[in-house]
Design a protein around this motif. Structure first.
Motif, short mmCIF file in Angstrom:
data_model
loop_
_atom_site.label_atom_id
_atom_site.label_comp_id
_atom_site.label_asym_id
_atom_site.label_seq_id
_atom_site.Cartn_x
_atom_site.Cartn_y
_atom_site.Cartn_z
N LEU A 139 0.83 -1.20 0.00
CA LEU A 139 0.00 0.00 0.00
C LEU A 139 0.86 1.25 0.00
O LEU A 139 0.64 2.20 -0.75
N ARG A 140 1.88 1.24 0.86
CA ARG A 140 2.72 2.42 0.97
C ARG A 140 3.52 2.66 -0.31
O ARG A 140 3.64 3.79 -0.77
N ASP A 141 4.02 1.57 -0.88
CA ASP A 141 4.78 1.70 -2.12
C ASP A 141 3.93 2.28 -3.24
O ASP A 141 4.39 3.12 -4.02
N ARG A 142 2.68 1.83 -3.29
CA ARG A 142 1.81 2.31 -4.36
C ARG A 142 1.56 3.82 -4.17
O ARG A 142 1.51 4.58 -5.15
N TYR A 143 1.42 4.23 -2.93
CA TYR A 143 1.24 5.66 -2.68
C TYR A 143 2.49 6.44 -3.09
O TYR A 143 2.40 7.47 -3.78
N GLU A 144 3.62 5.94 -2.72
CA GLU A 144 4.86 6.67 -3.00
C GLU A 144 5.19 6.71 -4.48
O GLU A 144 5.94 7.57 -4.93
N SER A 145 4.60 5.79 -5.23
CA SER A 145 4.83 5.83 -6.68
C SER A 145 4.25 7.10 -7.29
O SER A 145 4.67 7.54 -8.37
N LEU A 146 3.31 7.70 -6.59
CA LEU A 146 2.82 9.02 -7.00
C LEU A 146 3.98 10.00 -7.09
O LEU A 146 4.07 10.80 -8.03
N PHE A 147 4.84 9.94 -6.10
CA PHE A 147 5.97 10.87 -6.06
C PHE A 147 7.05 10.50 -7.08
O PHE A 147 7.79 11.36 -7.54
N VAL A 148 7.11 9.23 -7.39
CA VAL A 148 8.04 8.82 -8.45
C VAL A 148 7.69 9.56 -9.74
O VAL A 148 8.56 10.14 -10.41
N GLU A 149 6.42 9.56 -10.05
CA GLU A 149 5.98 10.23 -11.28
C GLU A 149 6.20 11.74 -11.22
O GLU A 149 6.66 12.37 -12.18
N LEU A 150 5.87 12.31 -10.08
CA LEU A 150 6.02 13.76 -9.93
C LEU A 150 7.47 14.17 -10.12
O LEU A 150 7.76 15.21 -10.74
N ILE A 151 8.37 13.37 -9.58
CA ILE A 151 9.79 13.72 -9.66
C ILE A 151 10.38 13.39 -11.02
O ILE A 151 11.28 14.07 -11.51
N ASP A 152 9.82 12.36 -11.66
CA ASP A 152 10.25 12.05 -13.02
C ASP A 152 9.96 13.22 -13.96
O ASP A 152 10.67 13.43 -14.96
N ALA A 153 8.92 13.95 -13.66
CA ALA A 153 8.50 15.03 -14.55
C ALA A 153 9.31 16.31 -14.37
O ALA A 153 9.17 17.25 -15.15
N LEU A 154 10.14 16.33 -13.34
CA LEU A 154 10.90 17.56 -13.07
C LEU A 154 12.04 17.74 -14.08
O LEU A 154 12.70 16.78 -14.45
N PRO A 155 12.24 18.98 -14.51
CA PRO A 155 13.40 19.26 -15.37
C PRO A 155 14.65 19.43 -14.50
O PRO A 155 14.91 20.52 -13.98
N LEU A 156 15.43 18.35 -14.39
CA LEU A 156 16.57 18.38 -13.47
C LEU A 156 17.88 18.33 -14.24
O LEU A 156 17.93 17.87 -15.38
N ARG A 157 18.91 18.81 -13.58
CA ARG A 157 20.26 18.61 -14.12
C ARG A 157 20.49 17.11 -14.32
O ARG A 157 20.03 16.30 -13.51
N PRO A 158 21.22 16.75 -15.34
CA PRO A 158 21.34 15.33 -15.70
C PRO A 158 22.00 14.46 -14.63
O PRO A 158 21.74 13.26 -14.55
N ASN A 159 22.83 15.06 -13.77
CA ASN A 159 23.54 14.23 -12.80
C ASN A 159 22.77 14.02 -11.49
O ASN A 159 23.28 13.43 -10.55
N VAL A 160 21.54 14.51 -11.42
CA VAL A 160 20.75 14.37 -10.20
C VAL A 160 20.07 13.00 -10.16
O VAL A 160 19.37 12.62 -11.11
N ASP A 161 20.29 12.28 -9.04
CA ASP A 161 19.66 10.97 -8.87
C ASP A 161 18.24 11.15 -8.34
O ASP A 161 18.04 11.58 -7.21
N ARG A 162 17.27 10.79 -9.17
CA ARG A 162 15.88 11.08 -8.82
C ARG A 162 15.38 10.21 -7.66
O ARG A 162 14.52 10.62 -6.88
N ARG A 163 15.88 9.02 -7.55
CA ARG A 163 15.48 8.16 -6.43
C ARG A 163 15.93 8.77 -5.10
O ARG A 163 15.16 8.85 -4.15
N THR A 164 17.18 9.19 -5.05
CA THR A 164 17.69 9.80 -3.84
C THR A 164 16.92 11.07 -3.51
O THR A 164 16.60 11.35 -2.35
N LEU A 165 16.61 11.82 -4.54
CA LEU A 165 15.83 13.04 -4.33
C LEU A 165 14.48 12.72 -3.70
O LEU A 165 14.04 13.39 -2.75
N ARG A 166 13.84 11.69 -4.21
CA ARG A 166 12.52 11.30 -3.67
C ARG A 166 12.65 10.85 -2.22
O ARG A 166 11.88 11.27 -1.35
#
Lengths: 196, 196
Positions: free
Chosen positions: B128-155
DNA sequence: GCGTAAAACAAACGGTTGTTTGGTATAGGA
DNA sequence: TCCTATACCAAACAACCGTTTGTTTTACGC
Protein backbone atom coordinates in the motif's frame (compact mmCIF):
# COMPACT_ATOMS: atom_id res chain seq x y z
CA UNK A 1 30.95 9.78 55.78
CA UNK A 2 32.68 6.92 54.06
CA UNK A 3 31.16 5.12 51.09
CA UNK A 4 30.02 1.55 51.80
CA UNK A 5 29.84 0.80 48.06
CA UNK A 6 32.20 -1.72 46.57
CA UNK A 7 33.55 -2.04 43.04
CA UNK A 8 31.36 -3.97 40.59
CA UNK A 9 32.22 -7.59 40.10
CA UNK A 10 34.03 -8.75 36.98
CA UNK A 11 31.46 -11.43 36.16
CA UNK A 12 28.38 -9.25 36.11
CA UNK A 13 26.33 -9.37 32.92
CA UNK A 14 25.12 -5.80 32.83
CA UNK A 15 27.05 -4.94 29.65
CA UNK A 16 25.62 -7.86 27.72
CA UNK A 17 22.20 -7.06 29.10
CA UNK A 18 22.45 -3.53 27.72
CA UNK A 19 23.71 -4.82 24.38
CA UNK A 20 20.80 -7.20 24.06
CA UNK A 21 18.29 -4.57 25.11
CA UNK A 22 19.73 -2.16 22.57
CA UNK A 23 19.43 -4.67 19.80
CA UNK A 24 15.81 -5.54 20.59
CA UNK A 25 14.62 -2.00 21.35
CA UNK A 26 16.16 -0.94 18.06
CA UNK A 27 14.58 -3.74 16.08
CA UNK A 28 11.12 -3.91 17.65
CA UNK A 29 10.67 -0.67 19.52
CA UNK A 30 9.93 -0.22 23.21
CA UNK A 31 6.44 -1.69 23.41
CA UNK A 32 7.37 -4.45 20.99
CA UNK A 33 10.13 -5.71 23.27
CA UNK A 34 9.57 -7.81 26.36
CA UNK A 35 11.63 -8.09 29.49
CA UNK A 36 11.70 -11.82 28.85
CA UNK A 37 12.89 -11.29 25.29
CA UNK A 38 15.79 -9.25 26.59
CA UNK A 39 16.96 -11.53 29.38
CA UNK A 40 16.63 -14.62 27.21
CA UNK A 41 19.48 -13.30 25.08
CA UNK A 42 21.84 -13.31 28.05
CA UNK A 43 20.54 -16.44 29.83
CA UNK A 44 19.13 -14.53 32.70
CA UNK A 45 15.84 -14.76 34.57
CA UNK A 46 13.31 -11.95 34.23
CA UNK A 47 13.48 -10.93 37.84
CA UNK A 48 17.24 -10.60 37.78
CA UNK A 49 16.96 -7.56 35.56
CA UNK A 50 15.53 -5.66 38.49
CA UNK A 51 18.77 -5.87 40.32
CA UNK A 52 20.18 -3.48 37.71
CA UNK A 53 17.12 -1.40 36.87
CA UNK A 54 14.07 -0.46 38.82
CA UNK A 55 11.81 -0.54 35.77
CA UNK A 56 11.74 -1.29 32.07
CA UNK A 57 11.62 2.43 31.35
CA UNK A 58 14.90 2.99 33.17
CA UNK A 59 16.58 0.26 31.17
CA UNK A 60 15.43 2.02 28.02
CA UNK A 61 16.70 5.31 29.36
CA UNK A 62 20.13 3.80 29.99
CA UNK A 63 20.32 2.34 26.49
CA UNK A 64 19.11 5.60 24.99
CA UNK A 65 21.70 7.64 26.86
CA UNK A 66 24.45 5.28 25.77
CA UNK A 67 23.18 5.56 22.21
CA UNK A 68 23.38 9.33 22.27
CA UNK A 69 26.85 9.15 23.77
CA UNK A 70 28.12 6.79 21.09
CA UNK A 71 26.71 8.63 18.12
CA UNK A 72 27.89 11.95 19.53
CA UNK A 73 31.37 10.54 19.91
CA UNK A 74 31.42 9.24 16.36
CA UNK A 75 30.23 12.48 14.87
CA UNK A 76 32.62 14.59 16.87
CA UNK A 77 35.53 12.40 15.87
CA UNK A 78 34.49 12.70 12.23
CA UNK A 79 34.26 16.48 12.17
CA UNK A 80 37.40 17.06 14.22
CA UNK A 81 39.64 16.22 11.28
CA UNK A 82 38.08 18.69 8.86
CA UNK A 83 37.88 22.43 8.71
CA UNK A 84 35.83 23.25 5.62
CA UNK A 85 32.21 23.81 6.76
CA UNK A 86 30.62 21.73 3.99
CA UNK A 87 33.11 18.91 4.49
CA UNK A 88 32.44 18.99 8.20
CA UNK A 89 28.71 18.70 7.63
CA UNK A 90 29.19 15.88 5.15
CA UNK A 91 31.47 14.00 7.52
CA UNK A 92 28.93 14.42 10.31
CA UNK A 93 26.14 13.03 8.13
CA UNK A 94 28.25 10.05 7.12
CA UNK A 95 29.08 9.28 10.73
CA UNK A 96 25.45 9.74 11.72
CA UNK A 97 24.26 7.36 9.03
CA UNK A 98 26.90 4.75 9.64
CA UNK A 99 26.01 4.64 13.30
CA UNK A 100 22.34 4.53 12.41
CA UNK A 101 22.34 1.94 9.67
CA UNK A 102 25.32 -0.37 9.81
CA UNK A 103 26.96 -0.35 13.19
CA UNK A 104 25.30 0.78 16.36
CA UNK A 105 22.32 -1.01 17.84
CA UNK A 106 22.39 1.72 20.46
CA UNK A 107 22.13 4.55 17.94
CA UNK A 108 19.16 2.89 16.29
CA UNK A 109 17.27 3.08 19.56
CA UNK A 110 17.75 6.84 19.69
CA UNK A 111 16.09 7.25 16.32
CA UNK A 112 13.49 4.54 16.56
CA UNK A 113 12.08 5.04 20.04
CA UNK A 114 9.95 8.12 20.49
CA UNK A 115 10.19 9.82 23.86
CA UNK A 116 6.40 9.79 23.94
CA UNK A 117 6.51 5.99 24.11
CA UNK A 118 8.04 6.23 27.57
CA UNK A 119 6.17 8.94 29.48
CA UNK A 120 8.18 8.48 32.67
CA UNK A 121 11.46 9.30 30.92
CA UNK A 122 10.20 11.40 28.02
CA UNK A 123 11.74 14.66 29.22
CA UNK A 124 15.13 13.04 29.75
CA UNK A 125 15.14 11.41 26.31
CA UNK A 126 14.08 14.61 24.59
CA UNK A 127 16.83 16.50 26.34
CA UNK A 128 19.46 14.00 25.26
CA UNK A 129 18.33 14.09 21.66
CA UNK A 130 18.18 17.87 21.58
CA UNK A 131 21.67 18.12 22.92
CA UNK A 132 22.93 15.81 20.21
CA UNK A 133 21.11 17.70 17.49
CA UNK A 134 22.65 20.94 18.69
CA UNK A 135 25.82 19.59 17.11
CA UNK A 136 24.13 20.05 13.77
CA UNK A 137 22.93 23.50 14.70
CA UNK A 138 26.55 24.57 14.97
CA UNK A 139 27.61 22.77 11.81
CA UNK A 140 24.87 24.46 9.83
CA UNK A 141 25.49 27.84 11.40
CA UNK A 142 29.01 27.66 10.03
CA UNK A 143 27.88 27.16 6.46
CA UNK A 144 28.26 30.03 3.99
CA UNK A 145 24.66 30.21 2.81
CA UNK A 146 22.60 32.58 0.74
CA UNK A 147 21.01 35.08 3.13
CA UNK A 148 17.44 33.96 2.54
CA UNK A 149 18.04 30.34 3.55
CA UNK A 150 16.36 29.32 6.82
CA UNK A 151 18.95 27.33 8.71
CA UNK A 152 16.50 25.71 11.06
CA UNK A 153 14.45 24.33 8.19
CA UNK A 154 17.64 23.17 6.52
CA UNK A 155 18.64 21.28 9.65
CA UNK A 156 15.24 19.70 10.12
CA UNK A 157 15.12 18.62 6.51
CA UNK A 158 18.58 17.09 6.53
CA UNK A 159 18.21 15.28 9.84
CA UNK A 160 14.73 14.12 8.93
CA UNK A 161 15.90 12.65 5.66
CA UNK A 162 18.84 10.96 7.37
CA UNK A 163 16.78 9.50 10.18
CA UNK A 164 14.02 8.29 7.91
CA UNK A 165 16.54 6.32 5.88
CA UNK A 166 16.26 3.72 8.64
CA UNK A 167 12.92 2.85 7.04
CA UNK A 168 14.09 2.06 3.52
CA UNK A 169 17.78 1.29 3.90
CA UNK A 170 18.88 -2.18 2.88
CA UNK A 171 22.36 -3.45 3.58
CA UNK A 172 24.31 -4.24 0.45
CA UNK A 173 21.97 -2.36 -1.86
CA UNK A 174 22.58 1.05 -0.27
CA UNK A 175 25.72 2.68 1.08
CA UNK A 176 25.53 5.10 4.02
CA UNK A 177 28.47 7.15 2.74
CA UNK A 178 26.89 7.59 -0.67
CA UNK A 179 23.50 8.46 0.76
CA UNK A 180 24.91 11.10 3.07
CA UNK A 181 26.97 12.70 0.34
CA UNK A 182 24.00 12.78 -2.02
CA UNK A 183 21.74 14.38 0.55
CA UNK A 184 24.19 17.15 1.29
CA UNK A 185 24.81 17.72 -2.39
CA UNK A 186 21.09 17.98 -3.08
CA UNK A 187 20.84 20.77 -0.55
CA UNK A 188 24.01 22.54 -1.51
CA UNK A 189 23.65 22.80 -5.26
CA UNK A 190 20.61 23.43 -7.45
CA UNK A 191 18.80 20.40 -8.80
CA UNK A 192 16.82 22.40 -11.30
CA UNK A 193 18.21 22.46 -14.80
CA UNK A 194 19.40 25.92 -15.85
CA UNK A 195 16.85 28.10 -17.68
CA UNK A 196 17.15 27.75 -21.43
CA UNK B 1 -26.86 -18.66 -6.15
CA UNK B 2 -28.47 -15.73 -4.43
CA UNK B 3 -26.69 -13.77 -1.77
CA UNK B 4 -28.03 -14.25 1.72
CA UNK B 5 -26.20 -11.15 2.92
CA UNK B 6 -28.19 -8.15 4.01
CA UNK B 7 -27.28 -4.47 3.98
CA UNK B 8 -25.38 -3.18 7.02
CA UNK B 9 -27.50 -1.60 9.70
CA UNK B 10 -27.58 2.14 10.12
CA UNK B 11 -26.69 2.02 13.81
CA UNK B 12 -23.50 0.00 13.54
CA UNK B 13 -20.47 1.60 15.12
CA UNK B 14 -17.82 0.38 12.74
CA UNK B 15 -17.01 3.88 11.43
CA UNK B 16 -16.49 5.28 14.91
CA UNK B 17 -14.49 2.20 15.80
CA UNK B 18 -12.15 2.83 12.88
CA UNK B 19 -11.88 6.51 13.76
CA UNK B 20 -10.92 5.71 17.33
CA UNK B 21 -8.46 3.05 16.26
CA UNK B 22 -6.87 5.45 13.80
CA UNK B 23 -6.45 8.09 16.47
CA UNK B 24 -4.84 5.72 18.96
CA UNK B 25 -2.67 3.81 16.49
CA UNK B 26 -1.45 7.15 15.22
CA UNK B 27 -0.70 8.51 18.68
CA UNK B 28 0.73 5.45 20.40
CA UNK B 29 1.65 3.04 17.64
CA UNK B 30 0.42 -0.51 17.18
CA UNK B 31 1.95 -2.19 20.21
CA UNK B 32 1.23 0.82 22.37
CA UNK B 33 -2.48 0.59 21.70
CA UNK B 34 -4.80 -1.90 23.36
CA UNK B 35 -8.04 -3.39 22.10
CA UNK B 36 -9.59 -2.16 25.30
CA UNK B 37 -8.23 1.35 24.73
CA UNK B 38 -9.89 1.40 21.33
CA UNK B 39 -13.32 0.12 22.27
CA UNK B 40 -13.45 2.33 25.35
CA UNK B 41 -13.59 5.34 23.05
CA UNK B 42 -16.79 4.10 21.43
CA UNK B 43 -18.44 2.55 24.50
CA UNK B 44 -18.06 -0.97 23.24
CA UNK B 45 -16.95 -4.18 24.89
CA UNK B 46 -13.63 -5.76 23.88
CA UNK B 47 -15.21 -8.88 22.45
CA UNK B 48 -17.56 -6.93 20.22
CA UNK B 49 -14.66 -5.80 18.11
CA UNK B 50 -14.29 -9.34 16.85
CA UNK B 51 -17.59 -9.15 15.08
CA UNK B 52 -15.95 -6.69 12.69
CA UNK B 53 -12.36 -7.97 12.65
CA UNK B 54 -10.85 -11.37 13.17
CA UNK B 55 -7.73 -9.97 14.83
CA UNK B 56 -6.07 -6.78 15.97
CA UNK B 57 -3.74 -6.94 12.99
CA UNK B 58 -6.65 -6.85 10.58
CA UNK B 59 -8.10 -3.80 12.28
CA UNK B 60 -4.76 -2.10 11.80
CA UNK B 61 -4.68 -3.20 8.18
CA UNK B 62 -8.12 -1.67 7.60
CA UNK B 63 -7.11 1.62 9.19
CA UNK B 64 -3.85 1.64 7.27
CA UNK B 65 -5.58 1.01 3.95
CA UNK B 66 -8.06 3.78 4.65
CA UNK B 67 -5.17 6.08 5.53
CA UNK B 68 -3.43 5.41 2.25
CA UNK B 69 -6.69 5.95 0.39
CA UNK B 70 -7.31 9.29 2.07
CA UNK B 71 -3.85 10.73 1.63
CA UNK B 72 -3.74 9.51 -1.97
CA UNK B 73 -7.03 11.24 -2.65
CA UNK B 74 -5.83 14.47 -1.13
CA UNK B 75 -2.59 14.51 -3.04
CA UNK B 76 -4.22 13.65 -6.33
CA UNK B 77 -6.77 16.40 -5.90
CA UNK B 78 -3.99 18.86 -5.14
CA UNK B 79 -1.89 18.07 -8.20
CA UNK B 80 -4.80 17.82 -10.61
CA UNK B 81 -5.21 21.59 -10.70
CA UNK B 82 -1.60 22.37 -11.65
CA UNK B 83 0.51 21.66 -14.68
CA UNK B 84 3.96 23.05 -13.87
CA UNK B 85 6.09 20.15 -12.56
CA UNK B 86 7.58 22.06 -9.64
CA UNK B 87 4.20 23.44 -8.65
CA UNK B 88 2.72 19.97 -8.82
CA UNK B 89 5.43 18.61 -6.54
CA UNK B 90 4.98 21.48 -4.12
CA UNK B 91 1.22 21.00 -4.05
CA UNK B 92 1.68 17.30 -3.40
CA UNK B 93 4.03 17.98 -0.50
CA UNK B 94 1.62 20.45 1.02
CA UNK B 95 -1.25 18.00 0.77
CA UNK B 96 0.93 15.22 2.18
CA UNK B 97 1.97 17.33 5.13
CA UNK B 98 -1.49 18.67 5.86
CA UNK B 99 -2.86 15.16 5.95
CA UNK B 100 0.04 14.06 8.09
CA UNK B 101 0.18 16.85 10.62
CA UNK B 102 -3.09 18.68 11.00
CA UNK B 103 -5.99 16.67 9.70
CA UNK B 104 -5.89 12.93 9.21
CA UNK B 105 -5.57 10.52 12.10
CA UNK B 106 -5.62 7.86 9.42
CA UNK B 107 -2.68 9.29 7.50
CA UNK B 108 -0.61 9.47 10.67
CA UNK B 109 -0.98 5.72 11.07
CA UNK B 110 0.51 5.16 7.63
CA UNK B 111 3.62 7.06 8.58
CA UNK B 112 3.92 6.01 12.19
CA UNK B 113 3.29 2.28 12.06
CA UNK B 114 6.07 0.23 10.52
CA UNK B 115 4.97 -2.78 8.51
CA UNK B 116 7.48 -4.80 10.51
CA UNK B 117 5.42 -4.15 13.64
CA UNK B 118 2.65 -6.31 12.18
CA UNK B 119 4.27 -9.39 10.63
CA UNK B 120 0.96 -10.93 9.54
CA UNK B 121 0.08 -7.93 7.38
CA UNK B 122 3.54 -6.56 6.64
CA UNK B 123 3.48 -7.39 2.94
CA UNK B 124 0.09 -5.78 2.46
CA UNK B 125 1.07 -2.60 4.29
CA UNK B 126 4.33 -2.29 2.38
CA UNK B 127 2.49 -2.71 -0.89
CA UNK B 128 0.00 0.00 0.00
CA UNK B 129 2.72 2.42 0.97
CA UNK B 130 4.78 1.70 -2.12
CA UNK B 131 1.81 2.31 -4.36
CA UNK B 132 1.24 5.66 -2.68
CA UNK B 133 4.86 6.67 -3.00
CA UNK B 134 4.83 5.83 -6.68
CA UNK B 135 2.82 9.02 -7.00
CA UNK B 136 5.97 10.87 -6.06
CA UNK B 137 8.04 8.82 -8.45
CA UNK B 138 5.98 10.23 -11.28
CA UNK B 139 6.02 13.76 -9.93
CA UNK B 140 9.79 13.72 -9.66
CA UNK B 141 10.25 12.05 -13.02
CA UNK B 142 8.50 15.03 -14.55
CA UNK B 143 10.90 17.56 -13.07
CA UNK B 144 13.40 19.26 -15.37
CA UNK B 145 16.57 18.38 -13.47
CA UNK B 146 20.26 18.61 -14.12
CA UNK B 147 21.34 15.33 -15.70
CA UNK B 148 23.54 14.23 -12.80
CA UNK B 149 20.75 14.37 -10.20
CA UNK B 150 19.66 10.97 -8.87
CA UNK B 151 15.88 11.08 -8.82
CA UNK B 152 15.48 8.16 -6.43
CA UNK B 153 17.69 9.80 -3.84
CA UNK B 154 15.83 13.04 -4.33
CA UNK B 155 12.52 11.30 -3.67
CA UNK B 156 13.79 9.47 -0.61
CA UNK B 157 15.23 12.65 0.81
CA UNK B 158 12.09 14.68 0.28
CA UNK B 159 9.66 12.06 1.57
CA UNK B 160 11.94 11.28 4.48
CA UNK B 161 12.12 14.89 5.53
CA UNK B 162 8.36 15.27 5.19
CA UNK B 163 7.53 12.14 7.14
CA UNK B 164 10.00 12.87 9.90
CA UNK B 165 8.36 16.24 10.49
CA UNK B 166 5.78 14.27 12.46
CA UNK B 167 8.45 14.09 15.16
CA UNK B 168 9.11 17.79 15.65
CA UNK B 169 6.01 19.49 14.30
CA UNK B 170 4.04 21.57 16.77
CA UNK B 171 0.64 22.98 15.93
CA UNK B 172 0.56 26.75 15.96
CA UNK B 173 4.32 27.14 15.90
CA UNK B 174 4.80 25.49 12.52
CA UNK B 175 2.77 25.65 9.33
CA UNK B 176 2.59 22.61 7.02
CA UNK B 177 2.31 24.78 3.91
CA UNK B 178 5.39 26.77 4.80
CA UNK B 179 7.39 23.68 5.68
CA UNK B 180 6.56 21.95 2.42
CA UNK B 181 7.42 24.99 0.34
CA UNK B 182 10.72 25.45 2.15
CA UNK B 183 11.71 21.82 1.66
CA UNK B 184 11.06 21.93 -2.06
CA UNK B 185 12.86 25.22 -2.39
CA UNK B 186 15.91 23.86 -0.55
CA UNK B 187 16.15 21.09 -3.11
CA UNK B 188 15.38 23.16 -6.12
CA UNK B 189 17.75 26.07 -5.67
CA UNK B 190 21.30 26.23 -4.31
CA UNK B 191 21.69 27.03 -0.64
CA UNK B 192 25.37 27.74 -0.97
CA UNK B 193 26.32 31.39 -1.31
CA UNK B 194 27.83 32.21 -4.71
CA UNK B 195 31.60 31.98 -4.94
CA UNK B 196 33.24 35.36 -4.40
C1' DG C 1 -46.10 -7.24 12.30
C1' DC C 2 -42.93 -11.15 11.53
C1' DG C 3 -38.73 -13.37 10.73
C1' DT C 4 -34.07 -12.96 10.22
C1' DA C 5 -29.62 -11.50 10.15
C1' DA C 6 -26.78 -7.66 12.04
C1' DA C 7 -24.49 -5.99 15.92
C1' DA C 8 -23.75 -6.04 19.91
C1' DC C 9 -23.41 -7.76 25.25
C1' DA C 10 -21.71 -10.61 29.20
C1' DA C 11 -18.41 -13.27 30.91
C1' DA C 12 -14.97 -15.63 30.74
C1' DC C 13 -10.50 -17.99 28.63
C1' DG C 14 -5.42 -19.17 28.71
C1' DG C 15 -1.37 -16.81 28.20
C1' DT C 16 1.74 -12.93 28.88
C1' DT C 17 3.03 -8.68 30.98
C1' DG C 18 6.11 -5.99 34.25
C1' DT C 19 7.39 -6.66 38.79
C1' DT C 20 8.20 -8.43 43.77
C1' DT C 21 9.95 -11.30 47.30
C1' DG C 22 13.02 -14.22 49.69
C1' DG C 23 16.78 -16.99 49.30
C1' DT C 24 21.73 -18.25 47.54
C1' DA C 25 26.15 -18.65 45.43
C1' DT C 26 30.42 -16.23 44.93
C1' DA C 27 33.96 -12.76 43.82
C1' DG C 28 37.04 -9.85 46.05
C1' DG C 29 38.75 -6.68 49.70
C1' DA C 30 40.36 -7.19 54.66
C1' DT D 1 40.50 -17.14 55.42
C1' DC D 2 36.60 -14.94 56.59
C1' DC D 3 33.18 -11.54 55.59
C1' DT D 4 30.20 -8.81 53.02
C1' DA D 5 28.11 -6.73 49.26
C1' DT D 6 27.39 -8.19 44.55
C1' DA D 7 24.80 -10.52 41.27
C1' DC D 8 21.99 -13.53 40.50
C1' DC D 9 18.15 -17.59 41.01
C1' DA D 10 13.52 -19.50 41.93
C1' DA D 11 8.99 -18.80 42.19
C1' DA D 12 5.46 -16.43 42.33
C1' DC D 13 2.30 -12.07 41.95
C1' DA D 14 -1.69 -9.24 40.26
C1' DA D 15 -2.87 -7.03 36.24
C1' DC D 16 -3.54 -7.03 31.61
C1' DC D 17 -3.36 -8.97 26.95
C1' DG D 18 -5.87 -10.62 22.60
C1' DT D 19 -9.49 -13.64 21.87
C1' DT D 20 -13.60 -17.04 22.29
C1' DT D 21 -18.10 -18.54 23.39
C1' DG D 22 -22.92 -18.31 24.17
C1' DT D 23 -26.63 -15.15 24.54
C1' DT D 24 -29.42 -11.01 23.75
C1' DT D 25 -31.14 -6.97 21.54
C1' DT D 26 -32.70 -4.55 17.52
C1' DA D 27 -32.96 -2.61 12.78
C1' DC D 28 -34.82 -3.75 8.48
C1' DG D 29 -36.64 -6.28 4.27
C1' DC D 30 -40.72 -8.85 3.27
Amino acid sequence: MESTARAPRADNRLPQLLDCAARLFGERGFHGTTIRDIVRGVDMLPGSLYYHFAAKEQLLAAVYAEGVARITERVQAAIARRSDPWQRLTAACIAHLEALLDEGDYAQVVIRVRPGDVPEAAAQLTGLRDRYESLFVELIDALPLRPNVDRRTLRLMLLGALNWSQTWYRRGRDDPRVIARHFVALLRRPTESPAE
